[in-house]
Each structure stands twice: as C-alpha cells, then as structure tokens.
Design a protein around this motif. Sequence first.
Motif, PDB file in Angstrom:
ATOM      1  N   ILE A  12      45.116  33.187  33.685  1.00 24.17           N
ATOM      2  CA  ILE A  12      45.878  34.255  33.052  1.00 24.17           C
ATOM      3  C   ILE A  12      47.353  34.083  33.379  1.00 24.17           C
ATOM      4  CG2 ILE A  12      43.982  35.922  33.111  1.00 24.17           C
ATOM      5  CD1 ILE A  12      45.370  37.213  35.534  1.00 24.17           C
ATOM      6  N   GLU A  13      48.176  34.751  32.606  1.00 23.91           N
ATOM      7  CA  GLU A  13      49.609  34.764  32.892  1.00 23.91           C
ATOM      8  C   GLU A  13      49.902  35.915  33.851  1.00 23.91           C
ATOM      9  OE1 GLU A  13      51.308  32.862  28.735  1.00 23.91           O
ATOM     10  OE2 GLU A  13      51.591  34.986  29.154  1.00 23.91           O
ATOM     11  N   LYS A  14      50.953  35.736  34.626  1.00 27.34           N
ATOM     12  CA  LYS A  14      51.320  36.807  35.562  1.00 27.34           C
ATOM     13  C   LYS A  14      51.604  38.096  34.794  1.00 27.34           C
ATOM     14  CE  LYS A  14      56.188  35.468  35.829  1.00 27.34           C
ATOM     15  NZ  LYS A  14      57.288  35.030  36.738  1.00 27.34           N
ATOM     16  N   LYS A  15      51.330  39.186  35.459  1.00 27.79           N
ATOM     17  CA  LYS A  15      51.467  40.547  34.955  1.00 27.79           C
ATOM     18  C   LYS A  15      50.291  40.976  34.071  1.00 27.79           C
ATOM     19  CE  LYS A  15      56.511  40.539  35.168  1.00 27.79           C
ATOM     20  NZ  LYS A  15      57.787  40.828  34.456  1.00 27.79           N
ATOM     21  N   GLN A  16      49.388  40.050  33.759  1.00 30.43           N
ATOM     22  CA  GLN A  16      48.202  40.424  32.997  1.00 30.43           C
ATOM     23  C   GLN A  16      47.128  40.986  33.925  1.00 30.43           C
ATOM     24  OE1 GLN A  16      47.938  40.354  29.537  1.00 30.43           O
ATOM     25  NE2 GLN A  16      50.114  40.030  29.885  1.00 30.43           N
ATOM     26  N   PRO A  17      46.213  41.800  33.397  1.00 29.04           N
ATOM     27  CA  PRO A  17      45.088  42.275  34.204  1.00 29.04           C
ATOM     28  C   PRO A  17      43.942  41.275  34.183  1.00 29.04           C
ATOM     29  CG  PRO A  17      45.026  43.301  32.048  1.00 29.04           C
ATOM     30  CD  PRO A  17      46.251  42.428  32.066  1.00 29.04           C
ATOM     31  N   VAL A  18      43.084  41.365  35.190  1.00 29.78           N
ATOM     32  CA  VAL A  18      41.900  40.509  35.246  1.00 29.78           C
ATOM     33  C   VAL A  18      40.801  41.260  35.992  1.00 29.78           C
ATOM     34  CG1 VAL A  18      42.600  39.346  37.394  1.00 29.78           C
ATOM     35  CG2 VAL A  18      41.061  38.182  35.788  1.00 29.78           C
ATOM     36  N   ALA A  19      39.569  40.974  35.619  1.00 28.46           N
ATOM     37  CA  ALA A  19      38.436  41.628  36.277  1.00 28.46           C
ATOM     38  C   ALA A  19      37.355  40.605  36.573  1.00 28.46           C
ATOM     39  CB  ALA A  19      37.875  42.738  35.387  1.00 28.46           C
ATOM     40  N   PHE A  20      36.710  40.797  37.721  1.00 28.89           N
ATOM     41  CA  PHE A  20      35.611  39.935  38.150  1.00 28.89           C
ATOM     42  C   PHE A  20      34.372  40.809  38.328  1.00 28.89           C
ATOM     43  CE2 PHE A  20      38.988  37.142  38.764  1.00 28.89           C
ATOM     44  CZ  PHE A  20      39.870  37.572  39.744  1.00 28.89           C
ATOM     45  N   TRP A  21      33.228  40.214  38.003  1.00 27.99           N
ATOM     46  CA  TRP A  21      31.986  40.968  38.086  1.00 27.99           C
ATOM     47  C   TRP A  21      31.009  40.279  39.038  1.00 27.99           C
ATOM     48  CZ3 TRP A  21      27.012  39.515  36.416  1.00 27.99           C
ATOM     49  CH2 TRP A  21      26.068  40.555  36.403  1.00 27.99           C
ATOM     50  N   CYS A  22      30.249  41.082  39.755  1.00 26.89           N
ATOM     51  CA  CYS A  22      29.290  40.546  40.715  1.00 26.89           C
ATOM     52  C   CYS A  22      27.989  41.323  40.642  1.00 26.89           C
ATOM     53  CB  CYS A  22      29.853  40.627  42.132  1.00 26.89           C
ATOM     54  SG  CYS A  22      28.671  40.184  43.433  1.00 26.89           S
ATOM     55  N   ASN A  23      26.888  40.597  40.588  1.00 28.56           N
ATOM     56  CA  ASN A  23      25.570  41.206  40.679  1.00 28.56           C
ATOM     57  C   ASN A  23      24.889  40.666  41.932  1.00 28.56           C
ATOM     58  OD1 ASN A  23      22.338  41.064  39.578  1.00 28.56           O
ATOM     59  ND2 ASN A  23      23.473  42.946  39.326  1.00 28.56           N
ATOM     60  N   PRO A  24      24.651  41.512  42.927  1.00 31.95           N
ATOM     61  CA  PRO A  24      24.091  41.015  44.194  1.00 31.95           C
ATOM     62  C   PRO A  24      22.600  40.730  44.087  1.00 31.95           C
ATOM     63  CG  PRO A  24      24.255  43.395  44.249  1.00 31.95           C
ATOM     64  CD  PRO A  24      24.844  42.956  42.936  1.00 31.95           C
ATOM     65  N   ILE A  25      22.056  40.216  45.150  1.00 32.59           N
ATOM     66  CA  ILE A  25      20.619  39.974  45.228  1.00 32.59           C
ATOM     67  C   ILE A  25      19.907  41.329  45.204  1.00 32.59           C
ATOM     68  CG2 ILE A  25      18.775  39.181  46.763  1.00 32.59           C
ATOM     69  CD1 ILE A  25      20.660  36.888  47.577  1.00 32.59           C
ATOM     70  N   SER A  26      18.835  41.389  44.444  1.00 26.46           N
ATOM     71  CA  SER A  26      18.104  42.640  44.295  1.00 26.46           C
ATOM     72  C   SER A  26      17.659  43.191  45.653  1.00 26.46           C
ATOM     73  CB  SER A  26      16.875  42.399  43.414  1.00 26.46           C
ATOM     74  OG  SER A  26      16.100  43.580  43.296  1.00 26.46           O
ATOM     75  N   GLY A  27      17.972  44.465  45.880  1.00 27.34           N
ATOM     76  CA  GLY A  27      17.569  45.095  47.129  1.00 27.34           C
ATOM     77  C   GLY A  27      18.606  45.043  48.228  1.00 27.34           C
ATOM     78  N   HIS A  28      19.626  44.229  48.056  1.00 27.33           N
ATOM     79  CA  HIS A  28      20.688  44.159  49.069  1.00 27.33           C
ATOM     80  C   HIS A  28      21.588  45.377  48.941  1.00 27.33           C
ATOM     81  CE1 HIS A  28      20.638  39.622  50.229  1.00 27.33           C
ATOM     82  NE2 HIS A  28      19.472  40.226  50.410  1.00 27.33           N
ATOM     83  N   ASN A  29      21.765  46.093  50.067  1.00 24.88           N
ATOM     84  CA  ASN A  29      22.542  47.323  50.017  1.00 24.88           C
ATOM     85  C   ASN A  29      24.027  47.105  50.314  1.00 24.88           C
ATOM     86  OD1 ASN A  29      22.138  46.651  52.700  1.00 24.88           O
ATOM     87  ND2 ASN A  29      21.711  48.742  53.376  1.00 24.88           N
ATOM     88  N   THR A  30      24.374  45.964  50.888  1.00 25.21           N
ATOM     89  CA  THR A  30      25.764  45.710  51.274  1.00 25.21           C
ATOM     90  C   THR A  30      26.369  44.629  50.390  1.00 25.21           C
ATOM     91  OG1 THR A  30      25.233  46.335  53.540  1.00 25.21           O
ATOM     92  CG2 THR A  30      27.293  45.148  53.191  1.00 25.21           C
ATOM     93  N   LEU A  31      27.551  44.897  49.897  1.00 22.52           N
ATOM     94  CA  LEU A  31      28.241  43.955  48.999  1.00 22.52           C
ATOM     95  C   LEU A  31      29.659  43.746  49.510  1.00 22.52           C
ATOM     96  CD1 LEU A  31      28.106  43.840  45.154  1.00 22.52           C
ATOM     97  CD2 LEU A  31      30.333  43.833  46.301  1.00 22.52           C
ATOM     98  N   TYR A  32      30.090  42.495  49.472  1.00 26.64           N
ATOM     99  CA  TYR A  32      31.410  42.100  49.964  1.00 26.64           C
ATOM    100  C   TYR A  32      32.193  41.391  48.854  1.00 26.64           C
ATOM    101  CZ  TYR A  32      28.618  41.976  54.361  1.00 26.64           C
ATOM    102  OH  TYR A  32      27.766  42.238  55.406  1.00 26.64           O
ATOM    103  N   TRP A  33      33.476  41.642  48.830  1.00 25.49           N
ATOM    104  CA  TRP A  33      34.398  40.834  48.028  1.00 25.49           C
ATOM    105  C   TRP A  33      35.367  40.136  48.988  1.00 25.49           C
ATOM    106  CZ3 TRP A  33      34.126  39.499  43.089  1.00 25.49           C
ATOM    107  CH2 TRP A  33      33.458  40.329  42.171  1.00 25.49           C
ATOM    108  N   TYR A  34      35.504  38.817  48.801  1.00 27.97           N
ATOM    109  CA  TYR A  34      36.426  38.023  49.600  1.00 27.97           C
ATOM    110  C   TYR A  34      37.405  37.291  48.678  1.00 27.97           C
ATOM    111  CZ  TYR A  34      33.107  38.256  53.561  1.00 27.97           C
ATOM    112  OH  TYR A  34      32.271  38.672  54.572  1.00 27.97           O
ATOM    113  N   ARG A  35      38.536  36.947  49.243  1.00 32.16           N
ATOM    114  CA  ARG A  35      39.477  36.042  48.587  1.00 32.16           C
ATOM    115  C   ARG A  35      39.609  34.819  49.487  1.00 32.16           C
ATOM    116  NH1 ARG A  35      45.163  38.588  47.420  1.00 32.16           N
ATOM    117  NH2 ARG A  35      45.134  38.795  49.687  1.00 32.16           N
ATOM    118  N   GLN A  36      39.544  33.636  48.872  1.00 27.47           N
ATOM    119  CA  GLN A  36      39.664  32.404  49.663  1.00 27.47           C
ATOM    120  C   GLN A  36      40.737  31.514  49.046  1.00 27.47           C
ATOM    121  OE1 GLN A  36      36.205  29.813  49.959  1.00 27.47           O
ATOM    122  NE2 GLN A  36      36.888  29.075  51.962  1.00 27.47           N
ATOM    123  N   ASN A  37      41.754  31.252  49.831  1.00 25.61           N
ATOM    124  CA  ASN A  37      42.797  30.321  49.421  1.00 25.61           C
ATOM    125  C   ASN A  37      42.405  28.920  49.854  1.00 25.61           C
ATOM    126  OD1 ASN A  37      44.799  32.140  48.211  1.00 25.61           O
ATOM    127  ND2 ASN A  37      44.946  32.984  50.267  1.00 25.61           N
TER     128      ASN A  37
END
Lengths: 118, 110
Positions: free
Chosen positions: A13-38
């Motif tokens: 994307i170009e800077k200043k644009q919006p972006v969205a990411f989607w995640c579907n965890p493993i069924s039954g898992h109650n804890t979900l994490y989002w990380y950023r990795q450079n």
Amino acid sequence: EAGVVQSPRYKIIEKKQPVAFWCNPISGHNTLYWYRQNLGQGPELLIRYENEEAVDDSQLPKDRFSAERLKGVDSTLKIQPAELGDSAVYLCASSLEKAGTSGTYEQYFGPGTRLTVT
Amino acid sequence: SQQGEEDPQALSIQEGENATMNCSYKTSINNLQWYRQNSGRGLVHLILIRSNEREKHSGRLRVTLDTSKKSSSLLITASRAADTASYFCATRTSYDKVIFGPGTSLSVIP
C-alpha cells in the motif's frame, strides 16, 4: 486440525492508506496474539486477547493501530493511516490458556502478512 | 529494552556437531519458551520450561534454566542441515508480559 489462518499473505500500500489484517485462530484457543516482526528481529507483541478482552495492548500504537476480536474467535488488526515504518511482517498466534495457569501453553503461529508501505 | 537477549547472534556449525545458544532476561518469569523460525514453516514452538524447572529434554533438544542468573540455554545435539533457522527465546514474565528476544541465526553446513 487446521492451523492459524491469516489473510492476506502479502499487502502493498501507499503511505497514508488504511490496511487491515485478519486472523482466524485454532478452534478452541481462547488466547490470541498479534505481533509485528521486522527483518532480523524477534516478534514484538502488539496486543493479546483472552477471549474478547484485550489483556495487554501496552505496545499497540493506539494513534493509528486498532484491533478487535468480536465473539472471542477471529480478529482484525487495522492500521490507519499507514506509515513507511509500518513495513513489517504481522503475525497472529493463538494458544489455549486456562485460568490460574497463565502462560503455560505454547503459541501456534500463522504464516504472517508481509506489509510493504511505499 | 528487550527482556530476552540471545547470544550468539549468529552461529555456523558443521552437520553432526552440537549447537548451543543462550538467552538472558531481566525480570522474573513464569516460564520461558524456545521457538524456531525458518522460511518454510514460520514460527514453531520447540519447548517450554517453567520457572521451577531446571532442565528439560525433547528429542535432540535440551533446555536449561538458571533463574538465579536469569538465563537459559538451548542445546541441539547432532545437528542436521534442516536445523538451519533462527531460534528465539520468549519469556512470560511474572507480570504476565510476553517478550521475544532478537534471536540466534543458526547455519548447519552439510
């Protein structure tokens, strides 16, 4: 058993644009994490959910980043507006953690979304 | 600042040799985990050691934990080319934070 699913896998994307990411965890898992990795670094936690509740969002840049986990299942991470420095791989992980035994279960990671901001 | 710091940053060994990498951390922990990351399979959990444990084994992996020194080591015995990857330690702190270190890049030469 299906693993953690993330989409899209790549996004440019170009800077200043919006972006969205989607995640579907493993069924039954109650804890979900989002990380950023450079490149060449370890994952940096952005936000951790236990069911629908965000229990740790101390590292989330709240001026431009937002996240939600409706119904305690899948989750969306949004950046608006994106900056050049947001280019990274965004990882989602899930785990099963029971009350009173916090952190005793391994995290299962998705393949990540590679974001390039131009 | 990073909670976990792995060393060395990079390690190159011959196939069949043992590889040892270390992780140091700064605050008290509930547990420490090691993960592997390569381009083919992403981040994969290897082993978890709790703060009241001193050593754990899993196949060719041996992990030790010294809470008095706030350090852990991961030993991979009889290394294989397929072990080439980056290895990260991740601490679950006593105040319930999850923190990954910067990683050790391991190259196993056939």
